[in-house]
Motif scaffolding. Structure first.
Motif, PDB file in Angstrom:
ATOM      1  N   SER A  37       0.811  -1.221   0.000  1.00 10.83           N
ATOM      2  CA  SER A  37       0.000   0.000   0.000  1.00 10.83           C
ATOM      3  C   SER A  37       0.844   1.271   0.000  1.00 10.83           C
ATOM      4  CB  SER A  37      -0.939   0.010   1.205  1.00 10.83           C
ATOM      5  OG  SER A  37      -0.204   0.032   2.413  1.00 10.83           O
ATOM      6  N   GLU A  38       2.129   1.138   0.322  1.00  9.74           N
ATOM      7  CA  GLU A  38       3.022   2.303   0.356  1.00  9.74           C
ATOM      8  C   GLU A  38       3.899   2.394  -0.891  1.00  9.74           C
ATOM      9  OE1 GLU A  38       5.341   2.006   3.933  1.00  9.74           O
ATOM     10  OE2 GLU A  38       3.622   1.252   5.083  1.00  9.74           O
ATOM     11  N   MET A  39       3.779   1.417  -1.775  1.00  9.30           N
ATOM     12  CA  MET A  39       4.723   1.301  -2.880  1.00  9.30           C
ATOM     13  C   MET A  39       4.279   2.051  -4.128  1.00  9.30           C
ATOM     14  SD  MET A  39       5.914  -2.705  -2.795  1.00  9.30           S
ATOM     15  CE  MET A  39       7.248  -3.244  -1.723  1.00  9.30           C
ATOM     16  N   HIS A  40       5.280   2.385  -4.951  1.00 13.32           N
ATOM     17  CA  HIS A  40       5.059   2.900  -6.305  1.00 13.32           C
ATOM     18  C   HIS A  40       5.342   1.724  -7.238  1.00 13.32           C
ATOM     19  CE1 HIS A  40       5.950   6.276  -9.457  1.00 13.32           C
ATOM     20  NE2 HIS A  40       4.941   5.506  -9.792  1.00 13.32           N
ATOM     21  N   VAL A  41       4.299   1.257  -7.924  1.00 16.15           N
ATOM     22  CA  VAL A  41       4.347   0.014  -8.700  1.00 16.15           C
ATOM     23  C   VAL A  41       4.207   0.328 -10.184  1.00 16.15           C
ATOM     24  CG1 VAL A  41       3.182  -2.182  -9.144  1.00 16.15           C
ATOM     25  CG2 VAL A  41       3.392  -1.333  -6.797  1.00 16.15           C
ATOM     26  N   ILE A  42       5.014  -0.340 -11.010  1.00 16.40           N
ATOM     27  CA  ILE A  42       4.779  -0.320 -12.456  1.00 16.40           C
ATOM     28  C   ILE A  42       4.257  -1.686 -12.860  1.00 16.40           C
ATOM     29  CG2 ILE A  42       7.207  -0.903 -13.012  1.00 16.40           C
ATOM     30  CD1 ILE A  42       6.782   0.810 -15.602  1.00 16.40           C
ATOM     31  N   ASP A  43       3.169  -1.693 -13.603  1.00  9.81           N
ATOM     32  CA  ASP A  43       2.526  -2.911 -14.090  1.00  9.81           C
ATOM     33  C   ASP A  43       2.791  -3.009 -15.589  1.00  9.81           C
ATOM     34  OD1 ASP A  43       0.858  -4.919 -14.979  1.00  9.81           O
ATOM     35  OD2 ASP A  43      -0.867  -4.289 -13.774  1.00  9.81           O
ATOM     36  N   PHE A 100       5.678  -5.248 -11.532  1.00 12.87           N
ATOM     37  CA  PHE A 100       4.635  -6.273 -11.495  1.00 12.87           C
ATOM     38  C   PHE A 100       4.237  -6.651 -12.919  1.00 12.87           C
ATOM     39  CE2 PHE A 100       0.152  -7.421 -11.721  1.00 12.87           C
ATOM     40  CZ  PHE A 100      -0.006  -8.326 -10.687  1.00 12.87           C
ATOM     41  N   SER A 101       3.965  -7.942 -13.135  1.00 10.13           N
ATOM     42  CA  SER A 101       3.440  -8.376 -14.425  1.00 10.13           C
ATOM     43  C   SER A 101       2.668  -9.669 -14.226  1.00 10.13           C
ATOM     44  CB  SER A 101       4.563  -8.590 -15.439  1.00 10.13           C
ATOM     45  OG  SER A 101       4.024  -9.018 -16.678  1.00 10.13           O
ATOM     46  N   PHE A 117      12.217  -8.138 -22.121  1.00  7.70           N
ATOM     47  CA  PHE A 117      11.211  -7.924 -21.079  1.00  7.70           C
ATOM     48  C   PHE A 117      11.848  -8.111 -19.698  1.00  7.70           C
ATOM     49  CE2 PHE A 117       7.828  -9.114 -18.211  1.00  7.70           C
ATOM     50  CZ  PHE A 117       6.749  -8.325 -18.588  1.00  7.70           C
ATOM     51  N   ALA A 118      12.594  -9.212 -19.528  1.00  7.39           N
ATOM     52  CA  ALA A 118      13.248  -9.474 -18.246  1.00  7.39           C
ATOM     53  C   ALA A 118      14.254  -8.382 -17.912  1.00  7.39           C
ATOM     54  CB  ALA A 118      13.933 -10.841 -18.282  1.00  7.39           C
ATOM     55  N   GLU A 119      14.975  -7.888 -18.913  1.00  5.11           N
ATOM     56  CA  GLU A 119      15.913  -6.793 -18.681  1.00  5.11           C
ATOM     57  C   GLU A 119      15.188  -5.551 -18.177  1.00  5.11           C
ATOM     58  OE1 GLU A 119      19.331  -4.202 -21.081  1.00  5.11           O
ATOM     59  OE2 GLU A 119      18.105  -5.670 -22.135  1.00  5.11           O
ATOM     60  N   ALA A 120      14.020  -5.266 -18.762  1.00  2.17           N
ATOM     61  CA  ALA A 120      13.230  -4.122 -18.298  1.00  2.17           C
ATOM     62  C   ALA A 120      12.802  -4.319 -16.846  1.00  2.17           C
ATOM     63  CB  ALA A 120      12.010  -3.931 -19.193  1.00  2.17           C
ATOM     64  N   VAL A 121      12.375  -5.538 -16.506  1.00  2.04           N
ATOM     65  CA  VAL A 121      11.973  -5.831 -15.127  1.00  2.04           C
ATOM     66  C   VAL A 121      13.125  -5.556 -14.170  1.00  2.04           C
ATOM     67  CG1 VAL A 121      11.339  -7.691 -13.534  1.00  2.04           C
ATOM     68  CG2 VAL A 121      10.197  -7.507 -15.751  1.00  2.04           C
ATOM     69  N   HIS A 122      14.314  -6.037 -14.513  1.00  2.00           N
ATOM     70  CA  HIS A 122      15.467  -5.871 -13.624  1.00  2.00           C
ATOM     71  C   HIS A 122      15.935  -4.417 -13.554  1.00  2.00           C
ATOM     72  CE1 HIS A 122      16.086 -10.330 -14.543  1.00  2.00           C
ATOM     73  NE2 HIS A 122      15.852 -10.261 -13.258  1.00  2.00           N
ATOM     74  N   VAL A 130       6.606 -11.448 -11.254  1.00  2.00           N
ATOM     75  CA  VAL A 130       6.305 -11.709 -12.659  1.00  2.00           C
ATOM     76  C   VAL A 130       5.695 -13.096 -12.762  1.00  2.00           C
ATOM     77  CG1 VAL A 130       7.221 -11.911 -15.003  1.00  2.00           C
ATOM     78  CG2 VAL A 130       8.212 -10.232 -13.407  1.00  2.00           C
ATOM     79  N   GLN A 131       4.419 -13.143 -13.103  1.00  2.00           N
ATOM     80  CA  GLN A 131       3.677 -14.406 -13.185  1.00  2.00           C
ATOM     81  C   GLN A 131       3.414 -14.779 -14.635  1.00  2.00           C
ATOM     82  OE1 GLN A 131       0.382 -14.657 -14.385  1.00  2.00           O
ATOM     83  NE2 GLN A 131      -0.089 -16.748 -13.802  1.00  2.00           N
ATOM     84  N   THR A 132       3.455 -16.079 -14.915  1.00  2.00           N
ATOM     85  CA  THR A 132       3.104 -16.583 -16.242  1.00  2.00           C
ATOM     86  C   THR A 132       2.546 -17.995 -16.097  1.00  2.00           C
ATOM     87  OG1 THR A 132       3.920 -16.829 -18.522  1.00  2.00           O
ATOM     88  CG2 THR A 132       5.358 -17.615 -16.767  1.00  2.00           C
TER      89      THR A 132
END
Length: 224
Positions: A37-43, A100-101, A117-122, A130-132
C-alpha cells in the motif's frame, strides 16, 4: 449453456473458478509484499482495472500496455501506451518500488523479446513479481482446451478457430494463427534463465503446477 456463457461462468464472472484463483494470487502478492500500500508500482502489460478492484492498492500505479489508455485515470494512477520490451526513455529511466506483471510474458513474442522484457523488469526496480502460466499444466489457460499447447501450430490454429471457450473470437485462419503464434507458455527452466536471481514460486491447482512466479522481495546489498 452456450459456450460463451460457459466461459463467462468459468473464467470471467465475479466468483468464478478463475476469479477465485486470481483473488488467491492477489492475497499471495500482499503477503509477499506487506508494504504494498506504500509502494510505487509499475505494471507491465496490465490493466488499470486490476488495481481499481484490488483489496490493497499501491500508493501509485503506473500501467504500461500496448493498448490505448482509457479516458479516465484516477489521481493515484498513470497509464501509458508503450511496448514493455522496448520502453521509451521517459519510462525506462524511472525507478519503482515494485515491478509487477501478470500473464504477459507468454505473449511478448519469442525468446529475444522475453530477454528484453526481463531486462526491463530488472532495470525498473529491485523488487518484482512476474507471473506466467506453466506450460505443463494439462489445460491451456487461454482457450481452456486440454493439451492444446502441445499440438503443432496447424492443429492449434484449427482449435483456436473452432474451440468455443477461447478468450477471443477467431473467425478467420489469419486471426487464429496470429493468436496462436503470440501465445507461448513457459516452463521452469526458461523462467530460471530469465530471472536467475529470483525465487520461482509455483502456484498449484489440485496439486499440479498451474503458474510460475518470479519474485524478488529484497534489495541486494551493495558490496563494500
Amino acid at each position: 449453456m452456450r459456450p460463451h456463457r460457459l466461459r463467462f461462468h468459468l473464467v470471467d464472472k465475479d466468483g468464478s473458478w478463475s476469479a477465485r484463483q486470481r483473488q488467491r494470487r492477489a492475497e499471495w502478492l500482499i503477503r509477499t509484499f506487506p508494504r504494498l500500500s506504500e509502494m510505487h508500482v509499475i505494471d507491465l502489460g496490465g490493466r488499470l482495472g486490476t488495481w481499481t478492484r484490488a483489496t490493497v492498492r499501491p500508493a501509485r500505479v503506473h500501467v504500461v500496455n500496448l493498448e490505448r489508455p482509457t479516458a479516465e485515470v484516477p489521481d493515484w494512477a498513470e497509464v501509458d501506451q508503450a511496448d514493455a520490451c522496448d520502453l521509451p526513455a521517459r519510462i525506462a529511466k524511472r525507478r519503482y518500488d515494485l515491478v509487477f506483471s501478470n500473464s504477459v510474458l507468454e505473449h511478448v513474442g519469442g525468446h529475444e523479446r522475453r530477454l528484453r522484457f526481463a531486462e526491463a523488469v530488472h532495470t525498473l526496480g529491485e523488487r518484482h513479481w512476474v507471473q506466467t502460466p506453466y506450460r505443463y499444466f494439462p489445460i491451456e489457460p487461454h482457450w481452456i482446451a486440454p493439451g492444446m499447447q502441445f499440438l503443432p501450430v496447424r492443429l492449434r490454429t484449427a482449435v483456436a478457430r473452432r474451440w468455443p471457450l477461447g478468450h477471443k473470437a477467431t473467425r478467420t485462419h489469419d486471426a487464429a494463427i496470429h493468436q496462436v503464434l503470440w501465445t507461448e507458455l513457459l516452463d521452469r527452466s526458461q523462467m530460471r534463465h530469465y530471472f536467475p536471481q529470483s525465487r520461482i514460486l509455483v502456484e498449484r491447482v489440485g496439486g499440479l503446477p498451474k503458474s510460475l512466479i518470479a519474485v524478488r522481495t529484497t534489495i541486494p546489498r551493495q558490496r563494500a
